[in-house]
Write a protein that holds these residues in place. Structure first.
Motif, short mmCIF file in Angstrom:
data_model
loop_
_atom_site.label_atom_id
_atom_site.label_comp_id
_atom_site.label_asym_id
_atom_site.label_seq_id
_atom_site.Cartn_x
_atom_site.Cartn_y
_atom_site.Cartn_z
N CYS A 155 7.87 3.65 2.14
CA CYS A 155 7.86 2.53 3.11
C CYS A 155 8.63 2.99 4.36
CB CYS A 155 8.49 1.29 2.51
SG CYS A 155 7.58 0.61 1.12
N THR A 156 9.96 3.10 4.27
CA THR A 156 10.74 3.69 5.36
C THR A 156 11.94 4.41 4.78
OG1 THR A 156 12.32 1.89 5.77
CG2 THR A 156 10.21 1.73 6.89
N TYR A 157 12.61 5.22 5.61
CA TYR A 157 13.77 5.96 5.13
C TYR A 157 14.99 5.07 4.93
CZ TYR A 157 14.66 6.39 10.21
OH TYR A 157 14.82 6.15 11.54
N ILE A 158 14.83 3.75 5.18
CA ILE A 158 15.91 2.83 4.86
C ILE A 158 15.62 2.11 3.55
CG2 ILE A 158 17.16 0.78 5.62
CD1 ILE A 158 16.38 1.79 8.52
N SER A 195 -4.29 -5.17 17.66
CA SER A 195 -4.26 -4.06 16.70
C SER A 195 -2.88 -3.39 16.69
CB SER A 195 -5.36 -3.04 16.99
OG SER A 195 -5.29 -2.60 18.32
N ALA A 196 -2.12 -3.51 17.80
CA ALA A 196 -0.77 -2.96 17.81
C ALA A 196 0.13 -3.73 16.84
CB ALA A 196 -0.18 -2.98 19.21
N VAL A 197 -0.05 -5.06 16.79
CA VAL A 197 0.70 -5.89 15.83
C VAL A 197 0.38 -5.43 14.42
CG1 VAL A 197 0.82 -8.21 14.82
CG2 VAL A 197 0.95 -7.93 17.30
N VAL A 198 -0.92 -5.23 14.15
CA VAL A 198 -1.37 -4.78 12.82
C VAL A 198 -0.80 -3.39 12.51
CG1 VAL A 198 -3.39 -4.09 11.47
CG2 VAL A 198 -3.44 -6.19 12.83
N PHE A 199 -0.86 -2.52 13.50
CA PHE A 199 -0.36 -1.15 13.35
C PHE A 199 1.13 -1.15 12.96
CE2 PHE A 199 1.79 2.47 15.43
CZ PHE A 199 1.18 3.52 14.77
N GLY A 200 1.93 -1.95 13.67
CA GLY A 200 3.36 -2.04 13.37
C GLY A 200 3.62 -2.49 11.95
N GLY A 201 2.81 -3.45 11.48
CA GLY A 201 2.98 -3.96 10.12
C GLY A 201 2.54 -2.97 9.07
N LEU A 202 1.55 -2.14 9.39
CA LEU A 202 1.03 -1.20 8.40
C LEU A 202 1.92 0.04 8.27
CD1 LEU A 202 -2.82 -1.26 8.97
CD2 LEU A 202 -1.62 -1.81 6.85
N ILE A 203 2.39 0.56 9.39
CA ILE A 203 3.17 1.80 9.36
C ILE A 203 4.65 1.50 9.12
CG2 ILE A 203 3.74 3.93 10.59
CD1 ILE A 203 0.80 3.70 9.82
N GLY A 204 5.20 0.55 9.87
CA GLY A 204 6.50 -0.01 9.54
C GLY A 204 7.75 0.74 9.94
N THR A 205 7.70 2.07 10.03
CA THR A 205 8.91 2.78 10.42
C THR A 205 9.14 2.55 11.91
OG1 THR A 205 9.47 5.02 11.09
CG2 THR A 205 7.41 4.78 9.93
N THR A 206 10.16 1.75 12.23
CA THR A 206 10.34 1.26 13.60
C THR A 206 10.39 2.40 14.62
OG1 THR A 206 11.58 -0.56 12.67
CG2 THR A 206 11.67 -0.31 15.05
N SER A 207 11.15 3.45 14.31
CA SER A 207 11.25 4.54 15.29
C SER A 207 9.91 5.24 15.46
CB SER A 207 12.34 5.53 14.89
OG SER A 207 12.24 5.89 13.54
N GLY A 208 9.18 5.45 14.36
CA GLY A 208 7.87 6.09 14.44
C GLY A 208 6.85 5.23 15.17
N GLY A 234 10.43 -4.70 2.72
CA GLY A 234 10.49 -3.62 1.74
C GLY A 234 11.75 -3.71 0.89
N CYS A 235 12.89 -3.99 1.56
CA CYS A 235 14.17 -4.10 0.84
C CYS A 235 14.15 -5.28 -0.12
CB CYS A 235 15.33 -4.26 1.81
SG CYS A 235 15.70 -2.77 2.74
N LEU A 236 13.35 -6.30 0.23
CA LEU A 236 13.25 -7.48 -0.64
C LEU A 236 12.33 -7.21 -1.82
CD1 LEU A 236 14.17 -10.50 -0.73
CD2 LEU A 236 12.07 -11.05 0.48
N LEU A 237 11.17 -6.60 -1.56
CA LEU A 237 10.15 -6.44 -2.59
C LEU A 237 10.39 -5.25 -3.52
CD1 LEU A 237 6.86 -7.22 -0.60
CD2 LEU A 237 8.05 -8.69 -2.24
N PHE A 245 0.82 -1.20 0.00
CA PHE A 245 0.00 0.00 0.00
C PHE A 245 0.87 1.26 0.00
CE2 PHE A 245 -1.87 3.27 2.75
CZ PHE A 245 -3.03 3.58 2.05
N SER A 246 1.86 1.32 0.92
CA SER A 246 2.72 2.50 1.00
C SER A 246 3.45 2.70 -0.32
CB SER A 246 3.76 2.35 2.12
OG SER A 246 3.13 2.14 3.34
#
Lengths: 249, 122
Positions: free
Chosen positions: A141-144, A192-205, A232-235, A113-114
């Motif tokens: 996705c993320t700044y990495i 929902s926290a598990v889902v949230f982590g997977g959707l947003i993805g930026t670990t620090s955020g 993300g790095c894979l796909l 999605f991102s």
């Protein structure tokens, strides 16, 4: 005296870079705590400070100034990719099983999605070549993921900088926005926290945002977020690049 | 020994990059495709295997963990060596994408949470 110092830094550029970045991190975490009461994570401030320092140089950012040439080694692709691979240690394969189906679905959805929404917006804002579109989408996705993808595909430094900036904005919005919006989106339980982590993805955020919402939720979000950058790095530089390339070429 | 961990990490890194390079070569890109991702998968698999065998000693672990903690400072150094001047002249794209994606991501949370919970119940 000045010549001796110049010579010293010239011969030990990488170590000087460690010192500089250490000072930036220290100042950023101090500013995060004292000036924003931890509302903006120190990491986000440090990355923004880095981007700000880059303004003093040109093509290679601050590394264009001979004194700071070592920054290009420290921030170069070898050290970057090496340390990113090491973060996989924070997540063994068992964890993804425990995170369960919801976590996996959210990870795949989050990255896809991102990326594609990022590509779409970039396209409407005037970018048309597949490499730039893919790199900016990866930055969404993320700044990495952005710079890793851009590096692999040979994107220009400007595009890579845009992708990093996009990821940083995402981290900032996640950090500041999560506690504000948590109630609306039912973010009050581990599931929902598990889902949230997977959707947003930026670990620090994700971790900073959850910490501001409810510290108990942090490990659940971090659990899935930690896979996000790797996925993300894979796909992005592989399958997603093909799709973008096939569509825009 | 700490060097065992660093060496293991270096092995995974190089192996992943090699696979990424081969994949890139196969599809005609002069660069590596997903090398970092492959390296991470390999590290996770080896890590799991060594843990199960009880062969993963703490100092070995430390050798890898050190580098995982270095990634944030390295990202800061990387940010400082980007062509930011050019990015800024590229306009407000970073802000627009960053804000739109994160906010729409927020609103996907209840949707995906439902899917997960439904599957758990059934």
């Amino acid at each position: 005296m000045i010549r001796i110092l110049e010579n010293l830094v010239d011969k030990n550029g990488l170590l000087f870079a460690f010192l500089i970045v250490g000072v930036i991190m220290w100042l950023s975490f101090w500013a995060s705590k004292q000036l924003t009461r931890n509302k903006i994570p120190g990491v986000a401030i440090a990355v923004l400070a880095g981007l700000g320092l880059a303004l003093f140089g040109g093509k290679k950012g601050i590394a264009d100034i001979p004194l700071f040439a070592g920054m290009a080694v420290m921030g170069g692709s070898m050290f970057r990719d090496f340390s990113v691979v090491a973060t996989a240690m924070g997540a063994d394969l068992d964890t993804i099983r425990k995170a369960g189906l919801a976590g996996t679905v959210s990870l795949l959805t989050g990255v896809t999605f991102s990326f594609f929404l990022g590509v779409l917006i970039a396209f409407f804002m005037g970018y048309t070549d597949p490499v730039s579109l893919t790199t900016i989408g990866a930055g969404a996705c993320t700044y990495i993921v952005g710079p890793v993808t851009g590096g692999a595909l040979g994107a220009s430094s400007e595009i890579i900088a845009i992708s990093i900036a996009t990821g940083v904005v995402k981290t900032l919005v996640a950090t500041i926005g999560t506690p504000m919006i948590a109630k609306w989106i039912g973010l009050d339980n581990p599931h929902s926290a598990v889902v949230f982590g997977g959707l947003i993805g930026t670990t620090s955020g994700v971790t900073a945002g959850l910490a501001a919402t409810d510290p108990k939720l942090v490990p659940y979000g971090a659990m899935t977020a930690t896979f996000y950058t790797g996925l993300g790095c894979l796909l992005c530089p592989s399958i997603f690049y093909f799709l973008v390339n096939g569509f825009f070429n | 020994m700490i060097i065992y961990g660093v060496a293991l990490l270096a092995f995974c890194f190089l192996f992943g990059k090699m696979i990424g390079g081969l994949l890139g070569h196969l599809i005609g890109i002069d660069g590596d495709v997903g090398g970092v991702g492959f390296a991470m998968l390999l590290l996770m698999l080896i890590n799991l295997y060594l843990k199960n065998k009880g062969w993963l000693k703490e100092p070995t672990n430390q050798g890898i963990l050190f580098w995982s903690f270095m990634y944030l400072p390295i990202i800061v150094a990387m940010a400082a060596t980007q062509n930011v001047k050019a990015a800024i002249s590229g306009g407000p794209i970073a802000v627009v994408i960053g804000v739109v994606i994160t906010i729409s991501g927020f609103f996907l949370v209840p949707v995906i949470s439902k899917i997960g919970k439904h599957d758990q119940d059934s």
